[in-house]
Every structure is written in structure tokens, then in C-alpha cells.
Design a protein around this motif. Structure first.
Motif, short mmCIF file in Angstrom:
data_model
loop_
_atom_site.label_atom_id
_atom_site.label_comp_id
_atom_site.label_asym_id
_atom_site.label_seq_id
_atom_site.Cartn_x
_atom_site.Cartn_y
_atom_site.Cartn_z
N PRO A 120 1.06 -1.34 0.04
CA PRO A 120 -0.01 0.12 -0.03
C PRO A 120 0.95 1.22 -0.08
O PRO A 120 1.87 1.36 0.78
N ASN A 175 0.59 5.30 0.32
CA ASN A 175 -0.25 6.69 0.62
C ASN A 175 0.21 7.84 -0.03
O ASN A 175 1.33 8.22 0.21
N GLY A 194 -6.70 1.05 -6.33
CA GLY A 194 -6.48 2.64 -5.76
C GLY A 194 -7.76 2.88 -5.30
O GLY A 194 -8.93 2.49 -5.76
N ARG A 195 -7.65 4.06 -4.38
CA ARG A 195 -9.11 4.55 -4.06
C ARG A 195 -8.68 6.13 -3.75
O ARG A 195 -7.78 6.43 -3.29
N THR A 204 -15.14 7.98 1.67
CA THR A 204 -13.87 6.97 1.30
C THR A 204 -14.18 6.32 0.18
O THR A 204 -15.05 5.49 0.08
N TRP A 219 -12.53 0.63 -3.65
CA TRP A 219 -11.19 0.29 -4.42
C TRP A 219 -11.75 0.03 -5.80
O TRP A 219 -12.65 -0.61 -6.29
N ARG A 277 -6.60 12.13 0.81
CA ARG A 277 -5.28 11.65 0.48
C ARG A 277 -5.78 10.63 -0.87
O ARG A 277 -7.01 10.22 -0.91
N ASP A 289 -4.95 6.49 -2.02
CA ASP A 289 -4.29 5.33 -1.75
C ASP A 289 -4.16 4.39 -2.87
O ASP A 289 -5.09 4.15 -3.84
N LEU A 343 -2.31 0.32 -4.31
CA LEU A 343 -1.54 -0.90 -4.16
C LEU A 343 -0.68 -1.33 -5.36
O LEU A 343 -1.22 -1.23 -6.35
#
Length: 538
Positions: A21, A23, A435-436, A493, A496, A526, A528, A530
Motif C-alpha cells: 500500500p 499513501n 486504488g481509492r 472514502t 477500491w 489522500r 491510496d 496498491l
């Protein structure tokens, strides 16, 4: 001897790499265009972005800018100047085309002064015993005066402005005006002569202050201003009168009476790089920030440093490369700088031809973090009733940072690409998996998140704008209740999503399209992602 047999080891299946992960915090450090690509994200600095278009950096995140509302058109040519008059409760906003001045305080615009040759007016307000006045000069036409009710030539007010006997100059040669120590000061066009009136006077006989023998690099005077250092010899602020030339020299004098040798002293002569026009500076407290060939320079810094060391101390240093590229593209004249206090924005608007992109460099006045606004042609700017107003090269007047579209329902896209990261394995290939987006907004927003590799700044087609029922929101006065820059009410949020692609250095690209009359007010917290690290690239 027995036969010898070679035994083959069983083929081992390559184990899939572990997804790591990563950030990417919201780039509160803003747009970065001066850092080595190989360094990328620096843990000792606020997170930055390689691309930050139409997102405004704050101390907690980045905000999608609001749109712009087209008010009306005053001319087929450019809006040359905007200025305001404030006296007690009376406030008026004016805009000048090449040949007319319009009162644009309310709809419709009204022509209040015409028959002019140039719209490049420099204006100063002064309050005297006789009232509060605006005086305008442009170096071509006779100066005018506005008394809060009507405009008229300065010659119609008392004796007007007069030059001493024997002078060949005329009032139409006065090209710049400012106020220092209660006196109106003027610069004579294409000369090294400054002129001033008696204290608290709007008309009268001018006194000359010839400066050709003081400057060392030639050129002509461009503009003047009052300037305050943090302290003076008697303590407190030290106000000085500064004169700036086309060759990038700034001469500072301290005192109250330029006719008195005991009350008028040279304080310093500084170099700042070549200034980018007569409107290419803003006041930041007592200091002056000046757009020059080496960046946006603090005059306080210039008073302490050699010219060769100014670049690294420039307010615009984070976008140094972009600043230089824009100078090469747009030239070194007619740049505009402006501060919108209510929006905490410092705007630097390069000159633009009709065939060139609409773009402005924008900084957070509190944090100094930069971004870029696209789609806004800001040829002239002013604040009025707390709002940002600007005029473009096609004669249109706009209100900025309202609505959720630009002009006639034109959507705009916020683009953010954080600085790249090698994940501690610069020679290994990274494969993007998922990603998200972590954001908050007042209304639903559709984002598009894609993986980026190896310092690319290319963007895919943007997402569609979110569709939601906003009928009545605008008319219900939401704008009177919600202020841009306040914390959004909802934290979202994102789910993904699959990314895909591979490369050595990685980032992500966030795109959000605003296309409804109601602004989204999206704040990014932010991103996120992977990434799977594969083997070394040979």
C-alpha cells in the motif's frame, strides 16, 4: 566406471510479489516544478504535486476551485483595467475598455466616461478636506478625477495639475500614480522623472524629482509605491518611497518631505530582475511582491540579497521551471498580479493572445503553496463586496470562484498528480493493482483515478460530471450560507478500483469534473494505491 547422470532441479514457480500500500497525502505543499524528478517526494517537506490544475492547496488538503459567472460584455476588445471607489458606505466598481470607463457595480453596466485613447489606467484614491477622490492617469490621455458622483478631466477641478514654468511636459505624460506620506506621486512617461504634489492636495503645481543620476543601469521609471520594512531606526515600521525602473532597479527613499535635505534620505538601491509590467506587483502587508524575470520577488528579500541569490528566495521558487517556461512563451510585459484577501489567493496572470491557453498561477496567501487555474482569462482583476471580479481579452466581465461551471455551463476538470515515488526500489518494476480516493464534499462527485508511471504528466479523458438535483439550490441562497474554503460536511472514502499498468517510478492521477451550477466543494484528503514490486528491469 558407472555412468554419471545429471539431475535437473524442478522448475520453481515465481512467487507473486506482495502488493504494497502506498499513501499519497493531499499535496498541501502545492504544485512543485523545481525539484529533481529523481528525488520526488521528500519526507522533510510538505507533500507536493507534479500537476495541480484547478485544485487550491490549503493547510489541510486541496480544494476543487469553484467556477466563474459571466456578467456581461462591455466591449469587443480587452478589459484593460478594473478599479473601485470606497468612501464610507459608498462603493463602486469600474472597468475600462480601450476608449470608455463603465460603472459595473450592478447590472447593467453604464458608460460613465468616454472619448479616451487608452484604457491602461493607473488609479489612486485619496481623501482630503475636500472629499474622497479617485485620480486616474495613463500616459496618453488627460488625467481624470472622480468625486464619488461624476468623472471629469482633472483640468476642470480648480487650477488642475500644472507643471512648473519652462517644463515641456503635459499632464497627459503622467503614466503612473501612487500615494506616499500624504502626497500624490506621478511618473512621467518614458523618463527618469518623478513628480509630486503638495500634501493632501489633488491639484496644484508639481515638483520634479529627477532620478536619472541615481540609478546605475539606465532604462526608464516604470512604477512607484510606498513600502514598509519590519523596523526603522526609531522602532516600528519604516515606511519608504520606492521607484522601480524597467532594468530592474528599485530605489528607496525615506522621509516626509522630498524638498528637504534633512527629511529625505536615500535608503538603498536594490536589484530585483526585470519587472514584468506596471501591474506585476502586489502588496503583502507592508512588503511588495514583484513579478520579475527571476520570479516573484519580495522586495524585503531583495534588500538583503544579491541578485544572483534571489532566485532561490523567490516566492515562486517552487514553480521556478514553469515560471521560466511561461516567460519564454508569453514574454516579459503586461503580466498582472493581484491578491484576493477573502479567498486567500495570490494570482499571477501572464499576458494572453486569443490563440493561447487561459491559465493563471495561483498561490495560497497563507501557506505559499502554488497551483494552476485553467479556463480563466484574467486580463484585469479587482475585488468588490468580497468577491473576485475579472475581465478578459474579449471584453467580458466575470465573477470568479462561484457556481460549479465556467461561464455558459462549461464544465472544468481538476487534475492532481502527486510527486512520483520509487518505493525504495528504483530499479524494480512496479505493477499497479488497485486504488481509492479519500475525499469529502458537500455534494456527490465522480472521480477518475488512474496509475501513472515514469514521470508522465499525460492525462486520460476526464470523467463525466456528477448529475444531481440542484434545482433551487442556487436560488435558495446557499451561497450566502456556505463559504468556499470551509470544511465540507461529508467524508467519503471511495471504493477500491482497478488501476493497471507498470513502470519504475509511480504516482496516481486524480480527475474530478465539475459541471453543475452548484459547486461540488470537493476536498481531497489522500489517495491510496496498491503496487506490486516485480523483479529488476534489465
Amino acid at each position: 566406471m558407472g555412468a554419471r547422470f545429471l539431475m535437473r532441479s524442478p522448475t520453481q514457480r515465481r512467487k507473486p510479489g506482495k502488493s504494497r500500500p502506498v499513501n499519497f497525502p493531499a499535496p498541501t505543499g502545492g504544485w512543485i516544478a523545481n525539484r529533481s524528478l529523481a528525488i520526488g517526494r521528500d519526507p522533510n517537506l510538505a507533500p507536493g504535486a507534479m500537476v495541480l490544475d484547478n485544485w487550491f492547496p490549503t493547510s489541510t488538503g486541496i480544494l476543487l476551485r469553484r467556477g466563474s459567472d459571466l456578467r456581461y460584455n462591455i466591449d469587443s476588445g480587452p478589459v484593460r483595467t478594473m478599479f473601485r471607489y470606497v468612501s464610507g458606505a459608498a462603493t463602486r466598481l469600474f472597468a475600462a475598455s480601450e476608449t470608455e470607463i463603465f460603472d459595473v457595480s450592478s447590472d447593467p453596466a453604464v458608460s460613465v466616461y468616454s472619448g479616451l485613447t487608452s484604457g491602461d489606467w493607473h488609479v489612486q484614491q485619496i481623501t482630503t478636506a475636500g472629499g474622497t477622490f479617485l485620480i486616474g492617469v495613463n500616459g496618453v490621455d488627460e488625467p481624470w478625477v472622480y468625486d464619488g458622483t461624476t468623472f471629469g478631466p482633472i483640468s476642470d477641478m480648480g487650477s488642475g495639475i500644472e507643471f512648473p514654468s519652462g517644463s515641456t511636459a503635459s499632464t497627459s505624460d503622467l503614466a503612473f500614480i501612487w500615494l506616499y506620506a500624504g502626497r500624490l506621486w506621478f511618473i512621467q512617461r518614458d523618463s527618469m522623472s518623478a513628480w509630486y504634489l503638495p500634501v493632501d492636495e489633488v491639484v496644484g503645481e508639481l515638483e520634479e524629482m529627477p532620478l536619472g543620476g541615481v540609478f546605475e543601469r539606465g532604462g526608464v521609471l516604470l512604477w512607484g509605491q510606498s513600502w514598509s520594512l519590519s523596523s526603522g531606526g526609531s522602532g516600528g515600521l519604516s515606511e519608504q518611497c520606492v521607484f522601480t525602473t524597467t532594468e530592474g532597479e528599485v530605489l528607496a527613499y525615506q522621509g516626509q518631505n522630498p524638498a528637504s535635505a534633512s527629511d529625505w534620505n536615500k535608503a538603498g538601491l536594490y536589484r530585483i530582475g526585470k519587472p514584468l509590467g506596471t501591474r506585476a506587483f502586489v502588496r503583502a502587508g507592508g512588503d511588495l511582491l514583484i513579478a520579475t524575470s527571476v520570479g516573484l520577488i519580495s522586495l524585503a528579500e531583495a534588500s538583503r540579497r544579491d541578485l544572483a541569490a534571489l532566485g532561490n528566495a523567490a516566492v515562486s521558487y517552487p514553480i521556478e521551471e514553469a515560471w521560466s517556461a511561461m516567460l519564454n512563451e508569453r514574454g516579459m510585459q503586461n503580466w498582472r498580479c493581484f491578491i484576493w484577501p477573502e479567498g486567500k489567493m495570490v494570482v499571477v496572470s501572464p499576458p494572453r493572445l486569443a490563440s493561447e491557453d487561459r491559465v493563471a498561477f495561483v498561490a495560497n496567501a497563507n501557506t505559499g503553496a502554488w497551483c494552476r487555474f485553467t479556463g480563466w482569462d484574467m486580463a484585469a482583476m479587482e475585488t468588490f463586496n468580497g468577491q473576485l471580479h475579472f475581465g478578459d481579452i474579449a471584453g467580458n466581465l466575470w465573477i470568479g470562484n462561484v457556481s460549479g461551471v465556467d461561464g455558459d455551463a462549461q464544465p472544468y476538470v481538476g487534475v492532481c498528480i502527486p510527486l512520483y515515488e520509487d518505493l525504495g526500489a528504483p530499479a524494480s518494476r512496479k505493477i499497479a493493482r488497485n486504488g481509492r480516493v479519500v475525499k469529502r464534499s458537500r455534494y456527490p462527485a465522480l472521480e477518475k483515478l488512474t496509475a501513472k508511471f515514469d514521470f508522465s504528466t499525460a492525462t486520460p479523458p476526464p470523467p463525466n460530471a456528477a448529475e444531481f438535483a440542484s434545482g433551487g439550490v442556487w436560488g435558495a441562497g446557499i451561497w450566502g450560507e456556505s463559504q468556499w474554503g470551509e470544511s465540507a460536511s461529508e467524508v467519503v472514502t471511495g471504493r477500491w478500483v482497478s488501476l493497471g499498468g507498470s513502470g519504475q517510478d509511480v504516482s496516481v492521477c486524480l480527475q474530478v469534473t465539475s459541471g453543475d451550477v452548484t459547486p461540488l466543494d470537493v476536498e481531497l484528503i489522500r489517495l491510496d494505491a496498491l503496487f506490486e514490486t516485480a523483479g529488476l528491469i534489465s
